[in-house]
Motif scaffolding. Structure first.
Motif, mmCIF file in Angstrom:
data_model
loop_
_atom_site.group_PDB
_atom_site.id
_atom_site.type_symbol
_atom_site.label_atom_id
_atom_site.label_comp_id
_atom_site.label_asym_id
_atom_site.label_seq_id
_atom_site.Cartn_x
_atom_site.Cartn_y
_atom_site.Cartn_z
ATOM 1 N N THR A 34 11.870 -9.612 -20.647
ATOM 2 C CA THR A 34 13.310 -9.443 -19.996
ATOM 3 C C THR A 34 14.353 -9.511 -21.171
ATOM 4 O OG1 THR A 34 12.625 -10.939 -18.186
ATOM 5 C CG2 THR A 34 15.177 -10.806 -18.782
ATOM 6 N N SER A 35 15.327 -8.267 -21.213
ATOM 7 C CA SER A 35 16.016 -8.164 -22.010
ATOM 8 C C SER A 35 17.319 -9.207 -22.342
ATOM 9 C CB SER A 35 17.205 -6.778 -21.795
ATOM 10 O OG SER A 35 17.793 -6.895 -20.728
ATOM 11 N N ASP A 36 17.476 -9.561 -23.560
ATOM 12 C CA ASP A 36 18.497 -10.272 -24.019
ATOM 13 C C ASP A 36 19.939 -10.047 -23.443
ATOM 14 O OD1 ASP A 36 16.658 -11.055 -25.645
ATOM 15 O OD2 ASP A 36 17.920 -11.146 -27.660
ATOM 16 N N GLY A 37 20.656 -11.051 -22.955
ATOM 17 C CA GLY A 37 21.959 -11.052 -22.106
ATOM 18 C C GLY A 37 22.000 -11.842 -20.980
ATOM 19 N N THR A 38 23.100 -11.522 -20.153
ATOM 20 C CA THR A 38 23.310 -12.372 -19.292
ATOM 21 C C THR A 38 22.734 -11.927 -17.987
ATOM 22 O OG1 THR A 38 25.208 -13.158 -19.886
ATOM 23 C CG2 THR A 38 25.225 -13.428 -17.596
ATOM 24 N N HIS A 39 21.958 -12.631 -17.037
ATOM 25 C CA HIS A 39 21.264 -11.941 -15.922
ATOM 26 C C HIS A 39 21.440 -12.997 -14.646
ATOM 27 C CE1 HIS A 39 18.558 -9.220 -17.842
ATOM 28 N NE2 HIS A 39 18.471 -10.168 -18.843
ATOM 29 N N ASP A 40 21.388 -12.555 -13.590
ATOM 30 C CA ASP A 40 21.604 -13.329 -12.104
ATOM 31 C C ASP A 40 20.498 -13.589 -11.512
ATOM 32 O OD1 ASP A 40 24.472 -13.472 -12.442
ATOM 33 O OD2 ASP A 40 24.642 -11.607 -11.792
ATOM 34 N N VAL A 41 20.166 -15.088 -11.268
ATOM 35 C CA VAL A 41 18.827 -14.973 -10.611
ATOM 36 C C VAL A 41 19.339 -15.581 -9.209
ATOM 37 C CG1 VAL A 41 16.810 -16.728 -10.531
ATOM 38 C CG2 VAL A 41 17.536 -15.916 -12.599
ATOM 39 N N TYR A 42 18.579 -14.885 -8.091
ATOM 40 C CA TYR A 42 19.158 -15.381 -6.663
ATOM 41 C C TYR A 42 18.086 -16.067 -5.888
ATOM 42 C CZ TYR A 42 22.658 -11.413 -7.385
ATOM 43 O OH TYR A 42 23.655 -10.872 -7.906
ATOM 44 N N ALA A 43 18.386 -16.995 -5.113
ATOM 45 C CA ALA A 43 17.490 -17.577 -4.132
ATOM 46 C C ALA A 43 17.849 -16.980 -2.853
ATOM 47 C CB ALA A 43 17.687 -19.143 -4.280
ATOM 48 N N VAL A 44 16.787 -16.414 -2.077
ATOM 49 C CA VAL A 44 16.933 -16.025 -0.836
ATOM 50 C C VAL A 44 16.406 -16.917 0.309
ATOM 51 C CG1 VAL A 44 16.793 -13.836 0.522
ATOM 52 C CG2 VAL A 44 17.388 -13.544 -1.844
ATOM 53 N N GLY A 45 16.975 -17.247 1.213
ATOM 54 C CA GLY A 45 16.395 -18.263 1.994
ATOM 55 C C GLY A 45 15.824 -17.250 3.158
ATOM 56 N N SER A 46 14.951 -17.894 3.989
ATOM 57 C CA SER A 46 14.087 -17.319 4.963
ATOM 58 C C SER A 46 15.137 -16.698 6.165
ATOM 59 C CB SER A 46 13.100 -18.080 5.673
ATOM 60 O OG SER A 46 13.736 -19.160 6.238
#
Length: 329
Positions: A34-46
Motif C-alpha cells: 500500500t502506497s505511502d500517504g492518506t487512504h480512506d477505509v470504508y465499512a459497508v453494512g449489509s
C-alpha cells in the motif's frame, strides 16, 4: 479507497454481529505494498450503509540529513586522535516524529554499535544538529586514516532505517612549527618594527584557533605585540588585547640585539589565521624603537598549548627562519 470498487480488506468486527445501536470496532489489515500517504477505509453494512475513516500510511524511516564526530574540546568537526574523547552528532527528521536515534561507531570505539543520541539543539562548525551522544573515547591504538560510522533512526510508527557512509579522520601526528617570517609594510623602514609590519607563524598543519585564544575562530582579532629588549637577542611575544595574558604562540628571538633599546608594546595589533599560518600585524608602538644595523636569523620556540584539529598538542621543537639571513620587519 472506494466503497464500491476498492479492495476488500481482511479483518474483523467486534462485537460480531453489529448490535442494534450500530456501534462496533472494525479491525483490518492493510495489504503489503500500500502506497505511502492518506487512504480512506470504508465499512459497508449489509443493507448498504457506509462509514469511513482516514488512515495515513508511512513506511519510510526517518531521514538522516547530516552526521558528524567532533572532539570533546570542540572546534573543527571530522577529526579525532587515538584515545581522544568525542561526541557523535546527527540531524534527523520524520513527519511522524522520531522515537530513537543510535550510532554505530564500533570502527572507532570497540563494541559501540548502538550508542543512544539525545534530542536537543547543537551547533558544530556552523551546522545545527538535533541529536547528540554522550562523550565517548576512541580506541588506543587506533591507526591513522578514515573511519566510517552510521546512524540508525526509528520514527513514531516503528519504521527503522540506517544511514551509513559518514566519516571521521583519525590523526595521531602532533603539529610542529614549520617556519617563522617577518615582512615590512609598504613604505616602512627595513629593519625597524613599525605599524603595519607583520610576523607570520607557520605550522606543519592547521591549528585549532580556539587553542590559541579562547573563543577565537581564526578571523581578525585584536592582540598586543611585545618587543622585548634582550642581550641574548631581542624577542617577540604575543599577548591578548588587554596585554594581561600571553598567548601560546611561543617565543621568537630576532637574532640581533638592536631592534629596540627598551621594552615596547604594539597595541591594537591584529592576528588572523589562514590555513597553517597565523599572521600578526603590528599596531601602535608604545615608544621609539631602533633600526637593526645588519642581518640576522630568527628562531621560534612554539608552545605546547596549541593543538591541531584532532587535539594533538604542538611539539616545542625550535624552528629556524628559512632563507638567507636578513633584517626583520
Amino acid at each position: 479507497d472506494d466503497p464500491d470498487t476498492g479492495t476488500v480488506l481482511a479483518g474483523s468486527i467486534s462485537p460480531d454481529p453489529v448490535p442494534l445501536d450500530g456501534q462496533a470496532s472494525v479491525s483490518v489489515t492493510l495489504p503489503n505494498g500500500t502506497s505511502d500517504g492518506t487512504h480512506d477505509v470504508y465499512a459497508v453494512g449489509s443493507l448498504g450503509t457506509v462509514a469511513s475513516s482516514s488512515v495515513t500510511v508511512d513506511t519510510t524511516p526517518p531521514t538522516v540529513s547530516a552526521a558528524a564526530i567532533q572532539k570533546n574540546q570542540g572546534g573543527t568537526a571530522g577529526y579525532l586522535r587515538q584515545g581522544g574523547q568525542y561526541r557523535v552528532y546527527a540531524d534527523v527528521s520524520d513527519p511522524q516524529g522520531v522515537s530513537s536515534v543510535t550510532a554505530d561507531v564500533s570502527a572507532i570505539t570497540t563494541g559501540q554499535t548502538a550508542v543512544p543520541l539525545v534530542a536537543g539543539t547543537y551547533v558544530v562548525g556552523g551546522v545545527t544538529y538535533n541529536y547528540r551522544s554522550a562523550v565517548l573515547t576512541a580506541d588506543t591504538p587506533l591507526a591513522e586514516g578514515t573511519r566510517t560510522f552510521s546512524i540508525t533512526a526509528t520514527d513514531g510508527l516503528g519504521n527503522t532505517g540506517t544511514q551509513g557512509g559518514f566519516t571521521v579522520t583519525v590523526d595521531n601526528t602532533p603539529p610542529t612549527g614549520a617556519d617563522i617570517q617577518t615582512a615590512n609594510a609598504s613604505g616602512g623602514v627595513v629593519g625597524r618594527a613599525e605599524t603595519g609590519d607583520t610576523i607570520t607563524y607557520t605550522f606543519s598543519e592547521p591549528i585549532e584557533a580556539q587553542s590559541i585564544l579562547s573563543g577565537w575562530n581564526g578571523g581578525p582579532t585584536t592582540v598586543t605585540v611585545r618587543l622585548i629588549n634582550n642581550g641574548g637577542g631581542d624577542r617577540v611575544q604575543i599577548w591578548n588585547a588587554a596585554n594581561t595574558t600571553q598567548l601560546p604562540l611561543g617565543l621568537v628571538v630576532l637574532g640581533r640585539t638592536d631592534y629596540t633599546n627598551a621594552n615596547r608594546t604594539f597595541t591594537s595589533s591584529t592576528m588572523v589565521m589562514s590555513g597553517t599560518t597565523v599572521t600578526v600585524t603590528l599596531g601602535t608602538p608604545s615608544g621609539a624603537v631602533t633600526t637593526a644595523a645588519g642581518n640576522g636569523t630568527m628562531t621560534w620556540t612554539p608552545s605546547a598549548t596549541p593543538y591541531d584539529r584532532a587535539a594533538n598538542a604542538c611539539l616545542t621543537t625550535v624552528v629556524t627562519e628559512s632563507g638567507a639571513a636578513d633584517r626583520e620587519f
